[in-house]
Design a protein around this motif. Sequence first.
Motif, PDB file in Angstrom:
ATOM      1  N   GLN A  79      13.080 -70.846 -32.026  1.00  0.00           N
ATOM      2  CA  GLN A  79      13.353 -69.710 -31.958  1.00  0.00           C
ATOM      3  C   GLN A  79      12.305 -68.870 -31.586  1.00  0.00           C
ATOM      4  O   GLN A  79      10.902 -68.534 -32.130  1.00  0.00           O
ATOM      5  CB  GLN A  79      14.104 -68.819 -33.259  1.00  0.00           C
ATOM      6  N   ARG A  81      11.614 -65.349 -30.574  1.00  0.00           N
ATOM      7  CA  ARG A  81      12.037 -63.932 -30.981  1.00  0.00           C
ATOM      8  C   ARG A  81      12.881 -64.080 -31.978  1.00  0.00           C
ATOM      9  O   ARG A  81      14.268 -63.913 -31.703  1.00  0.00           O
ATOM     10  CB  ARG A  81      11.969 -63.543 -30.089  1.00  0.00           C
ATOM     11  N   ARG A  82      12.961 -63.096 -33.076  1.00  0.00           N
ATOM     12  CA  ARG A  82      13.956 -62.655 -33.819  1.00  0.00           C
ATOM     13  C   ARG A  82      14.464 -61.803 -33.438  1.00  0.00           C
ATOM     14  O   ARG A  82      13.456 -60.874 -34.309  1.00  0.00           O
ATOM     15  CB  ARG A  82      13.595 -62.827 -35.242  1.00  0.00           C
ATOM     16  N   GLY A  83      15.566 -61.369 -33.884  1.00  0.00           N
ATOM     17  CA  GLY A  83      16.211 -60.057 -33.943  1.00  0.00           C
ATOM     18  C   GLY A  83      15.633 -59.153 -34.614  1.00  0.00           C
ATOM     19  O   GLY A  83      15.833 -59.736 -36.117  1.00  0.00           O
ATOM     20  N   LYS A  84      15.349 -58.105 -34.362  1.00  0.00           N
ATOM     21  CA  LYS A  84      14.920 -56.620 -35.770  1.00  0.00           C
ATOM     22  C   LYS A  84      16.267 -55.835 -35.895  1.00  0.00           C
ATOM     23  O   LYS A  84      16.369 -55.350 -36.633  1.00  0.00           O
ATOM     24  CB  LYS A  84      13.816 -56.009 -34.935  1.00  0.00           C
ATOM     25  N   LYS A  85      16.889 -55.463 -35.010  1.00  0.00           N
ATOM     26  CA  LYS A  85      17.978 -54.475 -34.780  1.00  0.00           C
ATOM     27  C   LYS A  85      19.535 -55.664 -35.336  1.00  0.00           C
ATOM     28  O   LYS A  85      19.920 -56.747 -35.290  1.00  0.00           O
ATOM     29  CB  LYS A  85      18.431 -54.156 -33.182  1.00  0.00           C
ATOM     30  N   GLU A  88      21.413 -57.556 -33.195  1.00  0.00           N
ATOM     31  CA  GLU A  88      20.769 -58.728 -33.346  1.00  0.00           C
ATOM     32  C   GLU A  88      21.006 -60.076 -34.276  1.00  0.00           C
ATOM     33  O   GLU A  88      21.642 -60.848 -33.744  1.00  0.00           O
ATOM     34  CB  GLU A  88      19.389 -58.177 -32.586  1.00  0.00           C
ATOM     35  N   ALA A  91      23.949 -60.609 -34.445  1.00  0.00           N
ATOM     36  CA  ALA A  91      25.209 -62.191 -33.894  1.00  0.00           C
ATOM     37  C   ALA A  91      24.747 -63.121 -33.565  1.00  0.00           C
ATOM     38  O   ALA A  91      25.706 -63.978 -34.058  1.00  0.00           O
ATOM     39  CB  ALA A  91      24.643 -61.381 -32.776  1.00  0.00           C
ATOM     40  N   GLU A  92      23.357 -63.113 -34.364  1.00  0.00           N
ATOM     41  CA  GLU A  92      22.857 -64.672 -34.678  1.00  0.00           C
ATOM     42  C   GLU A  92      22.880 -65.324 -36.232  1.00  0.00           C
ATOM     43  O   GLU A  92      23.798 -66.401 -36.320  1.00  0.00           O
ATOM     44  CB  GLU A  92      20.807 -64.532 -35.045  1.00  0.00           C
TER      45      GLU A  92
END
Length: 152
Positions: A79, A81-85, A88, A91-92
């Motif tokens: 991975q 980048r891990r989504g911060k929002k 995101e 969705a993950e």
Amino acid sequence: MLGLPVNPNSCKGVYCSHVLEHFSHEDLKIALRNTHALLAEEGRFRFVLPDLRYYAVRYMDDYSAVSACEFMKGTGLGQWRRGKKLGEFLAEWLGNTRHRWMWDFASMQAELADAGFRNIRKAFFNDSEDPMFLRVEEKERWENCLGFECGI
């Protein structure tokens, strides 16, 4: 009826491209059993997915500063980048886009046999005798990947 709105023993063929690597090991076993149950007599199951062996050999042959990153990127296990929002994250968490398990020929062959499939063979782009499979295959989906075709 199984997980799909399709009657058991009713399909001449089932095809999937880059789907099974998104399942956990346990879910893969369920999906294979369900697929087997969908197939009519002499039905065929054909699929393609990333080839773990291909990426492992590349990793070992090119052991360099970037090889581990290339392995993780190529297998879809890493991975970047891990989504911060919140969107995101959801969705993950709720989605099924990440690769959960990778396969080589021997390990998938064993799972297929365990699910009841027979005449398991390594498949290659456009080598099926069933013209319906040939209509949906895309060459780039088979590059550096592993294909299977088997029956019940």
